[in-house]
Design a protein around this motif. Structure first.
Motif, PDB file in Angstrom:
ATOM      1  N   TRP A 253       0.852  -1.128   0.359  1.00 26.30           N
ATOM      2  CA  TRP A 253       0.013   0.161   0.134  1.00 26.30           C
ATOM      3  C   TRP A 253       0.855   1.596  -0.207  1.00 26.30           C
ATOM      4  O   TRP A 253       0.833   2.335  -0.872  1.00 26.30           O
ATOM      5  N   LEU A 254       2.032   1.936   1.044  1.00 30.66           N
ATOM      6  CA  LEU A 254       2.828   1.897   1.163  1.00 30.66           C
ATOM      7  C   LEU A 254       3.560   2.956  -0.571  1.00 30.66           C
ATOM      8  O   LEU A 254       4.394   3.626  -0.769  1.00 30.66           O
ATOM      9  N   ARG A 255       3.409   1.402  -1.637  1.00 31.35           N
ATOM     10  CA  ARG A 255       4.528   1.989  -2.385  1.00 31.35           C
ATOM     11  C   ARG A 255       3.301   3.038  -3.619  1.00 31.35           C
ATOM     12  O   ARG A 255       3.482   3.903  -4.659  1.00 31.35           O
ATOM     13  N   THR A 256       2.460   2.894  -3.454  1.00 31.36           N
ATOM     14  CA  THR A 256       1.449   3.990  -4.418  1.00 31.36           C
ATOM     15  C   THR A 256       0.973   4.826  -3.677  1.00 31.36           C
ATOM     16  O   THR A 256       0.045   6.066  -3.787  1.00 31.36           O
ATOM     17  N   GLY A 257       1.985   4.790  -2.411  1.00 29.14           N
ATOM     18  CA  GLY A 257       2.206   6.743  -2.193  1.00 29.14           C
ATOM     19  C   GLY A 257       0.387   7.732  -1.804  1.00 29.14           C
ATOM     20  O   GLY A 257       0.731   8.553  -2.249  1.00 29.14           O
ATOM     21  N   PRO A 258       0.441   6.980  -0.961  1.00 32.08           N
ATOM     22  CA  PRO A 258      -0.596   7.449   0.376  1.00 32.08           C
ATOM     23  C   PRO A 258      -0.885   9.061   0.900  1.00 32.08           C
ATOM     24  O   PRO A 258       0.738   8.518   1.345  1.00 32.08           O
ATOM     25  N   PRO A 259      -1.490   9.795   1.430  1.00 35.07           N
ATOM     26  CA  PRO A 259      -1.015  10.373   2.103  1.00 35.07           C
ATOM     27  C   PRO A 259      -0.334  10.540   3.647  1.00 35.07           C
ATOM     28  O   PRO A 259      -0.279  11.635   4.781  1.00 35.07           O
ATOM     29  N   LEU A 260      -0.386   9.041   4.654  1.00 39.89           N
ATOM     30  CA  LEU A 260      -0.129   8.694   5.034  1.00 39.89           C
ATOM     31  C   LEU A 260       1.198   9.291   5.710  1.00 39.89           C
ATOM     32  O   LEU A 260       2.152   9.321   5.520  1.00 39.89           O
ATOM     33  N   ARG A 261       1.514   9.949   7.345  1.00 39.62           N
ATOM     34  CA  ARG A 261       2.234  10.527   7.560  1.00 39.62           C
ATOM     35  C   ARG A 261       3.172   9.998   8.536  1.00 39.62           C
ATOM     36  O   ARG A 261       4.229   9.871   8.924  1.00 39.62           O
ATOM     37  N   ALA A 262       2.100   9.257   9.257  1.00 39.70           N
ATOM     38  CA  ALA A 262       2.902   8.453  10.527  1.00 39.70           C
ATOM     39  C   ALA A 262       1.738   6.970  11.047  1.00 39.70           C
ATOM     40  O   ALA A 262       1.305   6.803  10.261  1.00 39.70           O
ATOM     41  N   LEU A 263       3.539   5.627  10.529  1.00 37.57           N
ATOM     42  CA  LEU A 263       2.571   4.548  10.717  1.00 37.57           C
ATOM     43  C   LEU A 263       2.990   4.157  11.593  1.00 37.57           C
ATOM     44  O   LEU A 263       4.186   3.904  12.406  1.00 37.57           O
ATOM     45  N   MET A 264       2.213   3.305  13.153  1.00 33.50           N
ATOM     46  CA  MET A 264       1.913   3.246  14.189  1.00 33.50           C
ATOM     47  C   MET A 264       2.494   1.334  14.144  1.00 33.50           C
ATOM     48  O   MET A 264       1.053   1.196  14.166  1.00 33.50           O
ATOM     49  N   LEU A 265       3.306   0.632  14.440  1.00 36.26           N
ATOM     50  CA  LEU A 265       3.574  -1.150  13.978  1.00 36.26           C
ATOM     51  C   LEU A 265       4.095  -1.287  15.588  1.00 36.26           C
ATOM     52  O   LEU A 265       4.908  -2.563  15.608  1.00 36.26           O
ATOM     53  N   PRO A 266       4.166  -1.529  16.666  1.00 40.42           N
ATOM     54  CA  PRO A 266       5.213  -1.558  17.272  1.00 40.42           C
ATOM     55  C   PRO A 266       4.197  -2.951  18.150  1.00 40.42           C
ATOM     56  O   PRO A 266       2.930  -3.184  18.151  1.00 40.42           O
ATOM     57  N   GLY A 267       5.057  -3.856  18.162  1.00 39.53           N
ATOM     58  CA  GLY A 267       4.568  -5.195  19.271  1.00 39.53           C
ATOM     59  C   GLY A 267       3.794  -6.070  17.866  1.00 39.53           C
ATOM     60  O   GLY A 267       2.760  -6.330  18.785  1.00 39.53           O
ATOM     61  N   ASN A 268       3.798  -6.260  16.999  1.00 40.79           N
ATOM     62  CA  ASN A 268       3.377  -7.157  15.964  1.00 40.79           C
ATOM     63  C   ASN A 268       4.351  -8.325  14.979  1.00 40.79           C
ATOM     64  O   ASN A 268       3.944  -8.576  14.060  1.00 40.79           O
ATOM     65  N   LEU A 278       9.120  -3.923   4.289  1.00 42.07           N
ATOM     66  CA  LEU A 278       8.762  -2.485   4.415  1.00 42.07           C
ATOM     67  C   LEU A 278       9.703  -1.411   3.762  1.00 42.07           C
ATOM     68  O   LEU A 278       9.417  -0.330   3.988  1.00 42.07           O
ATOM     69  N   SER A 279      11.173  -1.600   3.796  1.00 43.59           N
ATOM     70  CA  SER A 279      11.858  -1.428   3.280  1.00 43.59           C
ATOM     71  C   SER A 279      11.486  -0.616   1.718  1.00 43.59           C
ATOM     72  O   SER A 279      12.123  -0.023   0.809  1.00 43.59           O
ATOM     73  N   PHE A 280      10.880  -1.883   1.322  1.00 45.03           N
ATOM     74  CA  PHE A 280      10.373  -1.764  -0.494  1.00 45.03           C
ATOM     75  C   PHE A 280       9.593  -0.523  -0.742  1.00 45.03           C
ATOM     76  O   PHE A 280       9.335   0.134  -1.455  1.00 45.03           O
ATOM     77  N   GLY A 281       8.464  -0.317   0.446  1.00 46.24           N
ATOM     78  CA  GLY A 281       7.770  -0.091   0.142  1.00 46.24           C
ATOM     79  C   GLY A 281       8.447   2.045   1.127  1.00 46.24           C
ATOM     80  O   GLY A 281       7.206   3.147   0.689  1.00 46.24           O
ATOM     81  N   MET A 282       9.177   1.936   1.393  1.00 45.23           N
ATOM     82  CA  MET A 282       9.125   3.226   2.312  1.00 45.23           C
ATOM     83  C   MET A 282       9.626   4.482   1.417  1.00 45.23           C
ATOM     84  O   MET A 282       9.116   5.769   1.661  1.00 45.23           O
ATOM     85  N   PRO A 283      10.016   4.308   0.961  1.00 42.02           N
ATOM     86  CA  PRO A 283      10.840   5.551   0.041  1.00 42.02           C
ATOM     87  C   PRO A 283       9.451   5.911  -0.991  1.00 42.02           C
ATOM     88  O   PRO A 283       9.734   6.861  -1.365  1.00 42.02           O
ATOM     89  N   PHE A 284       8.623   5.074  -1.683  1.00 39.78           N
ATOM     90  CA  PHE A 284       7.987   5.980  -1.830  1.00 39.78           C
ATOM     91  C   PHE A 284       6.238   6.542  -1.054  1.00 39.78           C
ATOM     92  O   PHE A 284       5.594   7.373  -1.508  1.00 39.78           O
ATOM     93  N   SER A 285       6.948   6.555   0.257  1.00 41.84           N
ATOM     94  CA  SER A 285       5.744   7.009   0.877  1.00 41.84           C
ATOM     95  C   SER A 285       5.719   8.043   1.529  1.00 41.84           C
ATOM     96  O   SER A 285       6.911   8.529   1.468  1.00 41.84           O
TER      97      SER A 285
END
Length: 433
Positions: A253-268, A278-285
């Protein structure tokens, strides 16, 4: 009724804001440390009388961790809420309120609330109708926190249906259904309802869904709705069990460049494969706030993520404590701190050297849960004095790149810069950096 709860005592707990308004701070955990007493329904007459005296000035009320119960809510509703009240924010966390207390709040006349927090109260499925009524009838409501309110699948489904056509911008339904033997439900159904909500609601900015037992397949369902959302800027999926499979769905989903500013994924239970995905999607976010604490990411996995955060939208807050932080990660982090890619006040580890080798220690930067649960700043009661809060204008400069509930604004306001001049010709995409 405690004889210590006088008008002078309440004045000392009334914070003054720079815009002329006041915030009445009556946290039960702070009162207990000071006078070994928490507010009960018997004290609400005096509190309501004090608030009526400053009815146009008090805009925020914090009653968290008290024992006011339903009777206390009845007194507050009858004696304070009138056409002159200007109360915009109310915090009723852990106040022993049940469905009857919620009824008294919702049926009060002249509600002007912008935010309402009732998390930690046993409102139950009987109070779901009053929660839905609050969402429908209070047209000024923007923030609703109903986490841990002992709902059932049927009641939360009704609440989410009402949220589809509401004014809410922030919704917190963390641990909304208690995980007991008698309240079993399918998390996939909740994920599907949230996906529908994200597709229909065009103004939702923050969604907090912690501790809802979502696995990777449930996250895949949720992402189908996230793809349609054009307004969501903060997604909190902490302490579920999505694992690497769920992170892969998020990364796609991050690869599509959504307007998301904050992503919280602790304890998963995220591991190296999830970190790599995740590293593959982060550069496009456009993510500027990333929380990966308390997972099982290896030293190599963290280094892979660090290699990919040099992107057009610079990462401002990055939290990784609770994973395996080894020499590779420490070396990468040291290099990024020296080059200015990361800043010490934006990460939750502190590097130090022992016998020529780099190690990492915890650095208390992440204050999200500290503020969410209304924990006292110093862990104990400090000197009592009138507090003055600086309320900044929404257009203050420099422009806010991160501005969410319980998260420090980045960058801080510089009053010497004044206000930002709005230009209609400027495209939103040009203002992102």
């Amino acid at each position: 009724m405690s004889e210590k709860i006088t008008d002078v005592f309440l004045q000392l707990f009334c914070e003054k804001n720079s815009d002329g308004t006041k915030h009445l701070r009556l946290k039960g955990n702070e009162l207990y440390q000071r006078i070994s007493y928490r507010l009960t329904h018997k004290d609400m007459h005096r509190v309501a009388s004090f608030m009526k005296e400053y009815v146009g000035e008090i805009v925020s009320l914090d009653l968290s961790y008290n024992d006011i119960g339903d009777e206390g809510m009845k007194i507050l509703a009858k004696e304070f809420f009138n056409e002159d009240n200007n109360l915009q924010h109310i915090n009723l966390m852990q106040c022993s309120i049940k469905s009857e207390g919620m009824k008294w709040l919702v049926t009060s006349e002249y509600l002007k609330l912008k935010s309402c927090r009732v998390n930690g109260n046993e409102i139950g499925y009987a109070g779901a109708r009053w929660i839905a009524s609050l969402i429908q009838n209070c047209l000024s409501l923007e923030l609703l926190d109903i986490a841990e309110t002992d709902q059932t699948w049927e009641s939360i489904e009704c609440i989410l249906i009402v949220c589809e056509q509401s004014t809410l911008k922030v919704l917190d339904i963390s641990k909304i259904i208690p995980p007991t033997y008698y309240t079993k439900y399918d998390p996939a159904l909740l994920a599907d309802e949230l996906a529908v909500l994200l597709k229909v609601n065009a103004i939702l900015v923050e969604l907090h869904v912690q501790k809802c037992a979502f696995d990777g397949h449930d996250i895949d369902i949720l992402v189908s709705g996230l793809r349609s959302s054009k307004s969501l800027q903060l997604l909190d999926l902490g302490y579920n069990r999505m694992g690497d499979l769920g992170v892969r769905a998020i990364a796609r989903w991050l690869r599509t460049g959504p307007p998301l500013r904050a992503l919280m994924l602790p304890g998963n239970t995220i591991r190296e494969l999830g970190a790599r995905a995740l590293s593959f999607g982060m550069p496009f976010s456009k993510v500027r706030y990333l929380d990966l604490t308390d997972n099982k990411i290896t030293d190599l996995g963290l280094s892979i993520i660090l290699d990919k955060i040099k992107k057009y939208y610079q990462l401002r807050y990055f939290f990784i404590w609770g994973n395996t932080i080894g020499p590779i990660t420490c070396e990468r982090m040291e290099r990024m701190l020296a080059s200015g890619v990361l800043h010490q006040e934006g990460i939750d580890i502190k590097l130090y050297t022992v016998d020529g080798e780099l190690h990492a220690a915890y650095y208390p930067t992440n204050h999200y849960k500290h503020k969410y649960y209304s924990v006292m700043d110093h862990g104990c009661a400090i000197e009592l004095k009138i507090k003055r809060n600086k309320i900044h204008h929404p257009d203050s400069l420099p422009r806010a790149l991160i501005k969410f509930s319980h998260i420090d604004r980045y960058p801080p306001v510089n009053e010497s810069l004044g206000l930002k001049v709005r230009k209609e010709s400027v495209c939103p995409e040009d203002e992102e950096n």
